[in-house]
Write a protein that holds these residues in place. Structure first.
Motif, PDB file in Angstrom:
ATOM      1  N   SER A   1       1.325   4.261  -2.968  1.00  0.00           N
ATOM      2  CA  SER A   1       1.354   5.751  -2.865  1.00  0.00           C
ATOM      3  C   SER A   1       2.793   6.303  -3.337  1.00  0.00           C
ATOM      4  CB  SER A   1       1.275   5.903  -1.447  1.00  0.00           C
ATOM      5  OG  SER A   1       1.160   7.370  -1.064  1.00  0.00           O
ATOM      6  N   TYR A   2       4.085   5.540  -3.014  1.00  0.00           N
ATOM      7  CA  TYR A   2       5.294   6.208  -3.290  1.00  0.00           C
ATOM      8  C   TYR A   2       5.292   6.181  -5.042  1.00  0.00           C
ATOM      9  CZ  TYR A   2      10.271   5.480  -4.219  1.00  0.00           C
ATOM     10  OH  TYR A   2      11.533   5.445  -4.368  1.00  0.00           O
TER      11      TYR A   2
ATOM     12  N   ARG B   1       1.421  11.695   0.512  1.00  0.00           N
ATOM     13  CA  ARG B   1       1.870  10.081   0.501  1.00  0.00           C
ATOM     14  C   ARG B   1       1.297   9.400   1.683  1.00  0.00           C
ATOM     15  NH1 ARG B   1       6.543  11.275  -0.989  1.00  0.00           N
ATOM     16  NH2 ARG B   1       7.645  11.498   0.946  1.00  0.00           N
TER      17      ARG B   1
ATOM     18  N   ALA C   1      -1.600   6.539   1.145  1.00  0.00           N
ATOM     19  CA  ALA C   1      -1.529   4.893   1.650  1.00  0.00           C
ATOM     20  C   ALA C   1      -2.348   4.778   2.619  1.00  0.00           C
ATOM     21  CB  ALA C   1       0.148   5.158   2.244  1.00  0.00           C
TER      22      ALA C   1
ATOM     23  N   SER D   1       0.758  -1.193  -0.005  1.00  0.00           N
ATOM     24  CA  SER D   1       0.124  -0.238   0.015  1.00  0.00           C
ATOM     25  C   SER D   1       0.695   1.460  -0.068  1.00  0.00           C
ATOM     26  CB  SER D   1      -1.005   0.107   1.244  1.00  0.00           C
ATOM     27  OG  SER D   1      -1.871  -1.032   1.188  1.00  0.00           O
ATOM     28  N   TYR D   2       1.867   1.203   0.909  1.00  0.00           N
ATOM     29  CA  TYR D   2       2.723   2.537   0.957  1.00  0.00           C
ATOM     30  C   TYR D   2       3.381   2.636  -0.570  1.00  0.00           C
ATOM     31  CZ  TYR D   2       6.863   5.586   2.006  1.00  0.00           C
ATOM     32  OH  TYR D   2       7.575   6.431   1.824  1.00  0.00           O
TER      33      TYR D   2
END
Length: 559
Positions: free
Chosen positions: A286-287, A299, A303, A282-283
């Motif tokens: 976003s990244y 960001r 996420a 998930s992160y």
């Protein structure tokens, strides 16, 4: 996934180890060699408590003037000077280095005007300006076809042509022919074995995924290695790019630790064991959309909402009965603590977490930007209704037409919600006009949604994956409606995907005044092949991502 440069990461495709333990072993996240955390980088409190972050200034995409100047110089074969960034450019050094040196490498003095015209056209298109495909007509003969004479001796020029032509819009047959021609000859060259690194590696990657659709940070890693192999490369420029990448890597690793702790608290609190436990993935998504240092707030909000919508999706698809699904949607539409009484016991903590986190998001942004959080909440509510509609179709064993399925599943892809999230935390960049472009269900947003839906459905079809509550996929609908095989359906859907990329390129040309937001929407589109390239679902089957995560967040580039 494309392979990463040699020496960067290791193959851990067979591991089943949880992400957290693996990352901690690879590099102590809490070690003292890390720089101070970025704004908002403290460990998050337990669910429901307040954690206000200062609003960061925008990192944005910059004005684009520096990139435009550098790439305009790149189009001149006689210019051997290094690029110079503009005063207003705010992108990290390593990414500008990759973009500008990569495009500068296309029209070297050893290549023909094919490279020059390709780079010039790409420059204009990438900077959100109109550019006619007529520039390529000079390479056609009297019969209207591209001239093949001597073209096999120009692999670099063909690569430039192939990449630049993928910025085509609708009704540009010259560029479609250019893509076909370049691909044909590049594949012949690749099969002949006469190509040498780094050009051979660049061609292999482009044939798998054209440069305009490749994720910038991964290409940065590739190109830093390849640029160092070029004769006459600028050593100082390369070292600065590596240093900047490593410094930003520290910031992202710290953020990933904080986000993982937030998700650990959430996941342990809601006790929904059926939901995917994919904090790193998930992160990472976003990244891909926001990698700039100053966009930490954007960001982290992206996420967190992404993780919450995945949990909601898994609830509708994998666990809830149709009655429970209806109650969950009713509660989400009401969006009030009093609606908790509607829900079965196992849903109450998730619903409470959802409300509390959105309250935190409102508190974390400036007052002037809170209307964007409210719009995101409405999109989240709409997404819940779309999920319920799919559950109803599945419950009723309804067989929608291909057109019906595409219309609903494009909206249930979550892309309209994700596009809306791209506007948060960038108050000085996102104008009202830009906000409307990102939050309306217009051609750009729907094109992103179709690309995500189609590539997700193809990956699921190829793997045989189907959840309990899943409606019929677009691949299955096309097969049933047209009485064709799965491969024939996928071939037709691939052509539709190509049309959607043309739509996105067209939007970029038509809206130069809101380029930063358009680029975020483009980043969302680019995130799809990042996770779903080669007919696989790397988000769900995260073993494909171990090496990439290690290179992006854990292992510094040697200087």
């Amino acid at each position: 996934m494309d392979p990463l440069p040699p020496g960067r990461g290791e193959d851990r495709s067979a591991t089943t180890e949880p992400w957290g333990g693996w990352i901690r072993r690879r590099r102590s996240i809490g070690s003292t060699d890390l720089p101070p955390p970025s704004r908002g980088g403290t460990d998050p409190p337990p669910p429901g408590s307040s954690n206000r972050l200062p609003t960061p200034r925008s990192g944005g995409c910059g004005s684009g003037h520096g990139l435009r100047r550098a790439m305009s110089r790149a189009a001149d074969p006689g210019d051997g000077g290094a690029w110079a960034a503009g005063d207003n450019d705010q992108e990290p050094c390593s990414s500008k280095f990759q973009e500008e040196t990569a495009f500068r490498s296309w029209p070297s003095s050893r290549c023909s005007t094919t490279s020059t015209s390709s780079a010039s056209s790409a420059t204009v298109r990438r900077t959100s300006s109109s550019c006619s495909s007529n520039a390529f007509r000079r390479f056609k003969g009297e019969d209207g076809r591209f001239i093949n004479t001597g073209i096999a001796d120009e692999p670099r020029g063909l690569l430039s042509l192939y990449n630049a032509a993928h910025l085509l819009i609708h009704d540009e047959p010259e560029l479609e022919e250019a893509i076909s021609l370049a691909r044909h000859h590049l594949e012949l060259m690749r099969g002949g074995g006469g190509l040498k690194p780094p050009l051979a590696d660049q061609i292999n990657r482009a044939l798998g995924l054209p440069l305009p659709r490749a994720y910038k940070r991964i290409e940065t890693l590739h190109y830093m290695l390849e640029y160092g192999q070029e004769e006459g490369h600028n050593v100082d420029l390369l070292d600065l790019a590596k240093l900047e990448f490593n410094l930003l890597q520290h910031v992202h690793l710290k953020e990933l630790r904080n986000f993982s702790q937030w998700w650990k608290n959430i996941y342990g609190y809601v006790h929904l064991s059926y939901a995917r436990d994919h904090a790193v993935e998930s992160y990472l998504w976003s990244y891909v959309v926001f990698y700039e240092k100053d966009l930490v707030l954007s960001r982290m909000i992206f996420a967190k909402i992404f993780a919450l919508l995945v949990t909601m999706d898994d609830t509708y698809d994998d666990y809830a009965t149709i009655e429970e699904s209806r109650k969950l949607n009713e509660a989400i539409q009401r969006w009030d603590e009093s609606a908790i009484s509607l829900l079965p016991e196992y849903m109450t903590k998730f619903y409470n977490t959802l409300l509390n986190n959105f309250k935190e998001f409102e508190a974390q942004v400036d007052v002037s930007g809170q209307y964007r959080v409210l719009r995101i909440k409405k999109e989240f509510q709409k997404l819940s209704a779309f999920y319920l509609q799919e559950a109803e179709w599945s419950h009723q064993n309804y067989k929608p037409s291909f057109k019906e399925q595409v219309a609903l599943s494009t909206l249930s892809s979550s892309m309209p919600l994700l596009c809306a999230i791209t506007t948060v935390g960038q108050d000085d960049v996102v104008t009202r006009e830009a906000f409307e472009l990102a939050t309306q269900h217009n051609s750009a947003v729907l094109a992103c949604g179709k690309i995500l839906r189609f590539m997700n459905d193809i990956a699921a079809f190829k793997s045989g994956r189907k959840n309990k509550g899943d409606a019929t996929s677009t691949v299955e609908c096309y097969m049933n409606e047209h009485k064709v095989t799965g491969e024939e359906a996928i071939a037709r859907i691939d052509s539709i995907i190509e049309d959607e990329w043309k739509t996105l390129n067209e939007v970029r040309c038509e809206h130069p005044q809101v380029l930063p937001v358009v680029q975020r929407v483009m980043n969302l589109a680019i995130s799809v092949p990042f996770f779903y390239n080669k007919r696989s679902d790397a988000y769900t089957s995260s073993k494909y991502l171990h090496k990439i995560v290690e290179c992006l967040f854990v292992t510094p580039i040697p200087i």
